[in-house]
Design a protein around this motif. Structure first.
Motif, PDB file in Angstrom:
ATOM      1  N   ASP A  51       0.803  -1.041  -0.175  1.00 31.85           N
ATOM      2  CA  ASP A  51       0.144   0.015  -0.078  1.00 31.85           C
ATOM      3  C   ASP A  51       0.876   1.290  -0.257  1.00 31.85           C
ATOM      4  OD1 ASP A  51      -1.971   1.990   0.347  1.00 31.85           O
ATOM      5  OD2 ASP A  51      -2.199   1.433   2.492  1.00 31.85           O
ATOM      6  N   CYS A  54       0.139   5.016   2.405  1.00 34.06           N
ATOM      7  CA  CYS A  54      -0.828   4.319   3.224  1.00 34.06           C
ATOM      8  C   CYS A  54      -1.806   5.376   4.077  1.00 34.06           C
ATOM      9  CB  CYS A  54      -0.139   3.487   3.907  1.00 34.06           C
ATOM     10  SG  CYS A  54       0.956   3.971   5.183  1.00 34.06           S
ATOM     11  N   GLY A  57      -3.935   4.540   7.014  1.00 38.62           N
ATOM     12  CA  GLY A  57      -4.263   3.192   6.992  1.00 38.62           C
ATOM     13  C   GLY A  57      -5.455   2.926   6.707  1.00 38.62           C
ATOM     14  N   ALA A  61      -5.369  -0.023   3.867  1.00 36.99           N
ATOM     15  CA  ALA A  61      -4.741  -1.106   4.607  1.00 36.99           C
ATOM     16  C   ALA A  61      -5.618  -1.786   5.505  1.00 36.99           C
ATOM     17  CB  ALA A  61      -3.684  -0.425   5.435  1.00 36.99           C
ATOM     18  N   GLY A  73       2.224  -1.268   4.535  1.00 40.47           N
ATOM     19  CA  GLY A  73       2.087   0.118   4.122  1.00 40.47           C
ATOM     20  C   GLY A  73       3.269   1.067   3.982  1.00 40.47           C
ATOM     21  N   ASP A  75       4.997   5.351   3.803  1.00 42.96           N
ATOM     22  CA  ASP A  75       4.408   6.621   3.462  1.00 42.96           C
ATOM     23  C   ASP A  75       5.530   7.428   4.074  1.00 42.96           C
ATOM     24  OD1 ASP A  75       1.347   8.020   3.474  1.00 42.96           O
ATOM     25  OD2 ASP A  75       2.898   9.149   3.794  1.00 42.96           O
ATOM     26  N   PHE A  93       3.638  -1.226   8.943  1.00 42.08           N
ATOM     27  CA  PHE A  93       3.951   0.005   8.330  1.00 42.08           C
ATOM     28  C   PHE A  93       5.232   0.676   8.439  1.00 42.08           C
ATOM     29  CE2 PHE A  93      -0.576  -0.475   9.567  1.00 42.08           C
ATOM     30  CZ  PHE A  93      -1.356   0.005   8.386  1.00 42.08           C
TER      31      PHE A  93
END
Length: 232
Positions: A51, A54, A57, A61, A73, A75, A93
């Protein structure tokens, strides 16, 4: 001395500031949730999904993890990554820039990039889509979403935050996916008005793609005078 914000990825500055306000503004997007359903209907149980961008979330996600898939995820915003880890404990993440994150070829069953390319220039967007296409296994899926307008380096405000945005028109963005080696199976257009006083309605484009599967060698006969032929 250069200010801390000036040394950071611009998108990180924007989304650190927005935090949960971004999730609240876009939570009612029916087109986004329909896109997720399209993907969920096609994933095998326990699929590994990337993802990109993300955010908090949710919804991406969260929907994937709740369905039992293994989600990574990524970012650039530390605030978003912290929120995502707290809100979706069933996923992993990582704070990372997708332009630099090492991605092994064919290591994911699917990859999603929902509106996470818009603060990259066009060359970077093309490169990232190509990286995602290679990271998905043959036969796997990729979902790409953008605001399909033909602009480059346009400065403006997004939910009160200064941004520089680059995007492609709808046909040109589809061409980006095709050049990356993806087959576009479906495309959906929608208009969405974020629930925020400083946001304006915007067009959305969702591309639902697949990385073509390689032809298994078992289906080929040895070369003869007329070349390879399928069995049967």
């Amino acid at each position: 001395m250069v200010a801390e914000d000036e040394r950071r990825v611009p998108a990180a500055v924007v989304f650190d500031a927005l935090g949960l306000d971004y999730e609240k503004a876009f939570a009612s997007s029916g087109a986004h949730r329909a896109s997720l359903r399209w993907l969920l209907e096609r994933l095998a149980p326990g699929s590994r999904v990337l993802d990109v961008g993300c955010g908090t979330g949710r919804p991406t996600a969260a929907a994937l993890a709740d369905a039992g898939h293994r989600v990574l995820g990524v970012d650039v915003s530390p605030v978003m990554v912290e929120l995502a880890a707290r809100q979706v404990p069933g996923a992993e993440f990582r704070r990372a820039d997708i332009r630099e994150l090492p991605l092994e070829d064919g290591s994911f069953d699917a990859a999603c990039a929902y509106f996470s390319l818009l603060q990259m220039d066009r060359a970077e967007q093309e490169a990232v889509v190509g990286r995602l296409a290679r990271a998905v296994r043959p036969g796997g899926f990729a979902v790409l979403a953008t605001v399909p307008v033909d602009i480059e380096g346009a400065e403006g405000l997004f939910m009160g935050q200064p941004v520089r945005v680059t995007s492609f028109g709808a046909d040109a963005f589809k061409d980006v996916a095709v050049r990356a080696g993806l087959a576009v199976l479906a495309q959906e257009h929608a208009e969405f008005a974020p629930a925020h006083p400083e946001a304006v309605p915007e067009p959305h484009l969702f591309l639902h793609c697949r990385r073509p599967a390689r032809l298994p060698l078992v289906f080929l006969k040895p070369l003869g005078p007329r070349g390879p032929r399928r069995r049967g």
